[in-house]
Design a protein around this motif. Sequence first.
Motif, PDB file in Angstrom:
ATOM      1  N   TYR A 291      25.046  35.047  41.609  1.00 56.71           N
ATOM      2  CA  TYR A 291      25.849  36.128  42.190  1.00 56.71           C
ATOM      3  C   TYR A 291      27.282  36.016  41.663  1.00 56.71           C
ATOM      4  CZ  TYR A 291      27.371  32.867  45.964  1.00 56.71           C
ATOM      5  OH  TYR A 291      27.888  31.823  46.691  1.00 56.71           O
ATOM      6  N   ARG A 292      27.810  37.161  41.255  1.00 56.95           N
ATOM      7  CA  ARG A 292      29.099  37.199  40.570  1.00 56.95           C
ATOM      8  C   ARG A 292      29.583  38.639  40.525  1.00 56.95           C
ATOM      9  NH1 ARG A 292      24.776  37.396  37.379  1.00 56.95           N
ATOM     10  NH2 ARG A 292      24.824  38.288  35.278  1.00 56.95           N
ATOM     11  N   ARG A 293      30.821  38.829  40.126  1.00 59.11           N
ATOM     12  CA  ARG A 293      31.387  40.172  40.004  1.00 59.11           C
ATOM     13  C   ARG A 293      31.756  40.458  38.556  1.00 59.11           C
ATOM     14  NH1 ARG A 293      32.601  40.101  45.563  1.00 59.11           N
ATOM     15  NH2 ARG A 293      33.979  38.279  45.446  1.00 59.11           N
ATOM     16  N   ILE A 294      31.440  41.664  38.133  1.00 50.75           N
ATOM     17  CA  ILE A 294      31.819  42.154  36.805  1.00 50.75           C
ATOM     18  C   ILE A 294      32.689  43.383  37.020  1.00 50.75           C
ATOM     19  CG2 ILE A 294      31.013  43.035  34.589  1.00 50.75           C
ATOM     20  CD1 ILE A 294      30.154  40.161  35.046  1.00 50.75           C
ATOM     21  N   GLY A 295      33.940  43.304  36.608  1.00 48.17           N
ATOM     22  CA  GLY A 295      34.844  44.436  36.760  1.00 48.17           C
ATOM     23  C   GLY A 295      34.855  45.313  35.527  1.00 48.17           C
ATOM     24  N   TRP A 296      34.910  46.607  35.745  1.00 47.57           N
ATOM     25  CA  TRP A 296      35.043  47.565  34.638  1.00 47.57           C
ATOM     26  C   TRP A 296      36.344  48.342  34.851  1.00 47.57           C
ATOM     27  CZ3 TRP A 296      31.886  47.060  30.586  1.00 47.57           C
ATOM     28  CH2 TRP A 296      31.991  48.000  29.549  1.00 47.57           C
ATOM     29  N   GLY A 297      37.449  47.658  34.522  1.00 47.68           N
ATOM     30  CA  GLY A 297      38.761  48.221  34.778  1.00 47.68           C
ATOM     31  C   GLY A 297      38.936  48.507  36.262  1.00 47.68           C
ATOM     32  N   GLY A 298      39.642  49.590  36.564  1.00 43.32           N
ATOM     33  CA  GLY A 298      39.768  50.042  37.941  1.00 43.32           C
ATOM     34  C   GLY A 298      38.693  51.034  38.330  1.00 43.32           C
ATOM     35  N   LEU A 299      37.784  51.307  37.383  1.00 42.42           N
ATOM     36  CA  LEU A 299      36.761  52.321  37.624  1.00 42.42           C
ATOM     37  C   LEU A 299      35.645  51.797  38.522  1.00 42.42           C
ATOM     38  CD1 LEU A 299      35.802  55.215  36.894  1.00 42.42           C
ATOM     39  CD2 LEU A 299      34.553  54.182  34.975  1.00 42.42           C
ATOM     40  N   HIS A 303      29.046  44.164  41.970  1.00 40.73           N
ATOM     41  CA  HIS A 303      28.773  42.972  42.755  1.00 40.73           C
ATOM     42  C   HIS A 303      27.302  42.622  42.521  1.00 40.73           C
ATOM     43  CE1 HIS A 303      32.488  43.822  45.134  1.00 40.73           C
ATOM     44  NE2 HIS A 303      32.128  45.075  44.946  1.00 40.73           N
ATOM     45  N   MET A 304      27.046  41.633  41.682  1.00 41.69           N
ATOM     46  CA  MET A 304      25.675  41.277  41.322  1.00 41.69           C
ATOM     47  C   MET A 304      25.151  40.253  42.333  1.00 41.69           C
ATOM     48  SD  MET A 304      25.462  43.303  38.805  1.00 41.69           S
ATOM     49  CE  MET A 304      23.802  42.898  38.257  1.00 41.69           C
ATOM     50  N   LEU A 305      24.059  40.608  43.010  1.00 36.98           N
ATOM     51  CA  LEU A 305      23.542  39.797  44.109  1.00 36.98           C
ATOM     52  C   LEU A 305      22.289  39.035  43.704  1.00 36.98           C
ATOM     53  CD1 LEU A 305      23.873  42.211  47.170  1.00 36.98           C
ATOM     54  CD2 LEU A 305      25.598  40.735  46.123  1.00 36.98           C
ATOM     55  N   ASP A 306      22.058  37.936  44.423  1.00 30.80           N
ATOM     56  CA  ASP A 306      20.828  37.145  44.301  1.00 30.80           C
ATOM     57  C   ASP A 306      20.147  37.200  45.667  1.00 30.80           C
ATOM     58  OD1 ASP A 306      18.881  35.169  44.269  1.00 30.80           O
ATOM     59  OD2 ASP A 306      20.121  33.686  43.248  1.00 30.80           O
ATOM     60  N   TRP A 341      31.044  35.915  50.543  1.00 34.62           N
ATOM     61  CA  TRP A 341      31.629  36.275  49.243  1.00 34.62           C
ATOM     62  C   TRP A 341      31.611  37.788  49.038  1.00 34.62           C
ATOM     63  CZ3 TRP A 341      28.710  38.710  45.426  1.00 34.62           C
ATOM     64  CH2 TRP A 341      29.289  38.815  44.170  1.00 34.62           C
ATOM     65  N   LEU A 342      30.498  38.432  49.383  1.00 29.96           N
ATOM     66  CA  LEU A 342      30.382  39.875  49.193  1.00 29.96           C
ATOM     67  C   LEU A 342      31.338  40.630  50.107  1.00 29.96           C
ATOM     68  CD1 LEU A 342      29.000  42.312  47.907  1.00 29.96           C
ATOM     69  CD2 LEU A 342      27.179  42.103  49.614  1.00 29.96           C
ATOM     70  N   LEU A 343      31.385  40.259  51.379  1.00 29.55           N
ATOM     71  CA  LEU A 343      32.266  40.951  52.321  1.00 29.55           C
ATOM     72  C   LEU A 343      33.728  40.762  51.928  1.00 29.55           C
ATOM     73  CD1 LEU A 343      30.496  40.171  55.716  1.00 29.55           C
ATOM     74  CD2 LEU A 343      30.248  42.182  54.249  1.00 29.55           C
ATOM     75  N   ASP A 344      34.075  39.581  51.438  1.00 24.56           N
ATOM     76  CA  ASP A 344      35.433  39.360  50.956  1.00 24.56           C
ATOM     77  C   ASP A 344      35.722  40.239  49.741  1.00 24.56           C
ATOM     78  OD1 ASP A 344      37.977  37.718  50.939  1.00 24.56           O
ATOM     79  OD2 ASP A 344      37.196  37.208  48.943  1.00 24.56           O
ATOM     80  N   GLY A 345      34.736  40.400  48.879  1.00 24.50           N
ATOM     81  CA  GLY A 345      34.906  41.277  47.727  1.00 24.50           C
ATOM     82  C   GLY A 345      35.159  42.719  48.133  1.00 24.50           C
ATOM     83  N   PHE A 346      34.483  43.184  49.182  1.00 25.26           N
ATOM     84  CA  PHE A 346      34.739  44.537  49.685  1.00 25.26           C
ATOM     85  C   PHE A 346      36.183  44.667  50.163  1.00 25.26           C
ATOM     86  CE2 PHE A 346      30.004  44.955  51.035  1.00 25.26           C
ATOM     87  CZ  PHE A 346      29.667  45.403  49.776  1.00 25.26           C
ATOM     88  N   ILE A 390      26.080  44.076  55.888  1.00 23.01           N
ATOM     89  CA  ILE A 390      26.599  44.503  54.589  1.00 23.01           C
ATOM     90  C   ILE A 390      27.155  45.924  54.672  1.00 23.01           C
ATOM     91  CG2 ILE A 390      26.044  44.918  52.177  1.00 23.01           C
ATOM     92  CD1 ILE A 390      26.035  41.926  53.141  1.00 23.01           C
ATOM     93  N   VAL A 391      26.401  46.827  55.298  1.00 24.94           N
ATOM     94  CA  VAL A 391      26.861  48.213  55.428  1.00 24.94           C
ATOM     95  C   VAL A 391      28.128  48.277  56.269  1.00 24.94           C
ATOM     96  CG1 VAL A 391      26.272  50.504  56.296  1.00 24.94           C
ATOM     97  CG2 VAL A 391      24.551  49.168  55.083  1.00 24.94           C
ATOM     98  N   GLU A 392      28.155  47.545  57.379  1.00 27.28           N
ATOM     99  CA  GLU A 392      29.360  47.496  58.206  1.00 27.28           C
ATOM    100  C   GLU A 392      30.515  46.894  57.419  1.00 27.28           C
ATOM    101  OE1 GLU A 392      32.221  47.649  61.081  1.00 27.28           O
ATOM    102  OE2 GLU A 392      30.296  48.726  60.984  1.00 27.28           O
ATOM    103  N   GLY A 393      30.211  45.922  56.560  1.00 28.40           N
ATOM    104  CA  GLY A 393      31.249  45.293  55.762  1.00 28.40           C
ATOM    105  C   GLY A 393      31.946  46.253  54.833  1.00 28.40           C
ATOM    106  N   TRP A 394      31.181  47.107  54.135  1.00 30.46           N
ATOM    107  CA  TRP A 394      31.858  48.016  53.219  1.00 30.46           C
ATOM    108  C   TRP A 394      32.526  49.175  53.953  1.00 30.46           C
ATOM    109  CZ3 TRP A 394      26.400  48.929  51.177  1.00 30.46           C
ATOM    110  CH2 TRP A 394      25.903  50.190  51.465  1.00 30.46           C
ATOM    111  N   THR A 395      31.983  49.592  55.081  1.00 32.36           N
ATOM    112  CA  THR A 395      32.629  50.679  55.819  1.00 32.36           C
ATOM    113  C   THR A 395      33.916  50.197  56.478  1.00 32.36           C
ATOM    114  OG1 THR A 395      31.186  50.259  57.715  1.00 32.36           O
ATOM    115  CG2 THR A 395      30.514  51.976  56.200  1.00 32.36           C
TER     116      THR A 395
END
Length: 516
Positions: A291-299, A303-306, A341-346, A390-395
Amino acid sequence: MREISRRSALIGGVGALGAATLGGVASAAAGRTATPFTLGVASGDPSPAGVVLWTRLATDPLADDGLGGMAARTVQVEWELATDERFTRIERRGVETAVPELGHSVHVELIGLRPGHCYYYRFRADGHLSPAGRTRTAPAARSITSPLTMCFASCAQYEHGYFTAYRRLAEECPDLVLHLGDYQYEYAPNVYVAPGGNVRDHVGPKTTTLANYRQRYAQYKTDPDLQAAHAVAPWVVVLDDHEVENNWAGMVPEKPDPRFAEKRRAAFQAYYENMPLRRSALPTGSEMRLYRRIGWGGLATFHMLDTRQYRDDQACGDGTKSCPERFNPKRTITGAAQEAWLLDGFRRSRARWDVLGQQVFFSQKDVQVGPGERNDMDAWDGYAASRDRIVEGWTSAGVRNAVVLTGDVHAAWASNVHKRWSDPDSPSVGTELVTSSITSGGDGSETRPDTEGVFKENTHLKFFNNRRGYVRTRFTPHEVLVDYRAVQKVSTPGKPVQTKASFRIVDRIPKLFRRV
């Protein structure tokens, strides 16, 4: 990695490199020995300043011992990176040592490259020149000016069909490819049979040892259609179940197996050896950080999950069934550390689009028509509280646009993600795009007899198709355009690709709009 300066390197170009003496090895050796580049080349995990270049040496790729015909010695592998496909403008050169302990795989982690730039690369070893690949770096941080064409795929069972969909994906010339799992299958020949029969055979037994897994990856990677897809763009990969065995969960195998930890360790090592992954993914025993993050600029942020390695065992004995245990709030599909890690990324995200690259069906899917429910315990339905967090985390984090990408189910689906699954009138807070398989399941069909009832039970589901293919997306600051691409048959090679459905996701409007 030992890098050679441009000043001291020889002149580039396919012809020049093929005729020159590099590293003291004359090109005449190519006439006396088999090429070690039978498995192609690949790149992956781009950043604004770098990318991973990959190859694996194998003169006899299907050798039973998994060593690919290579002697138990190190091999010096030279690499080149250029800004043009004729290799007349060389940016970097270097030498990497391929060791037998890692299957003679090569992982070159480049840094200091220009953001948002296209490059070409190739390798040379024992007097042989590899095919060339094309790759690119991600745009600079916060940049949103350049659109992104990204294709994603999953589930390629070699026996079930030809990899024509990989070839068609390569012809799209995407900027980025995501592979969401089931890159290869573990079965012995003719154990997993497609409707209508298998069209080609696995080599070797069921994969249980490192030699088995290496041989199986080599068989898949000798396929020219798969090699074309790898060579066209950088890939970002995560595994699912069949890279190890069907429906494994954490340290729990599908069926009791006292040697499962050993099998998982072998499978993880072979996966690393055969994928364009960074050294941070190098397994430690039977553990592997994917699990890791790949950024594509600001676009976009990917969030790649396992969803395999850290999950609880499937509830109620796995399968599709009615199972109150699936609502247990202690159950997790990500594990606590990955979830945090994912919720912090959000919370930290400033991207226009936050994209979850993951393996199994995310949206609720009740397959029982009428009263009651039956759900897939191997999917997020079997971990309902985990999904709700997860859904609550991004909202709650105010993620601007959430898009979930999914593989696994061998069919294409599209869905709106509702805040409360029990209330179809609750607001849609995201979207899910599910790719069909590359081949798994054979030729498939346009629909299935059970889908009409499933749509009635699940009004958030918006599309289904049972042909084989991939999903093409185009990200801009204002919208994501989605095309479900499929070939009519995989039982015979070379079929054309068709668009089965097209959707649009508009910035700040978290739902799917059908495009005609």
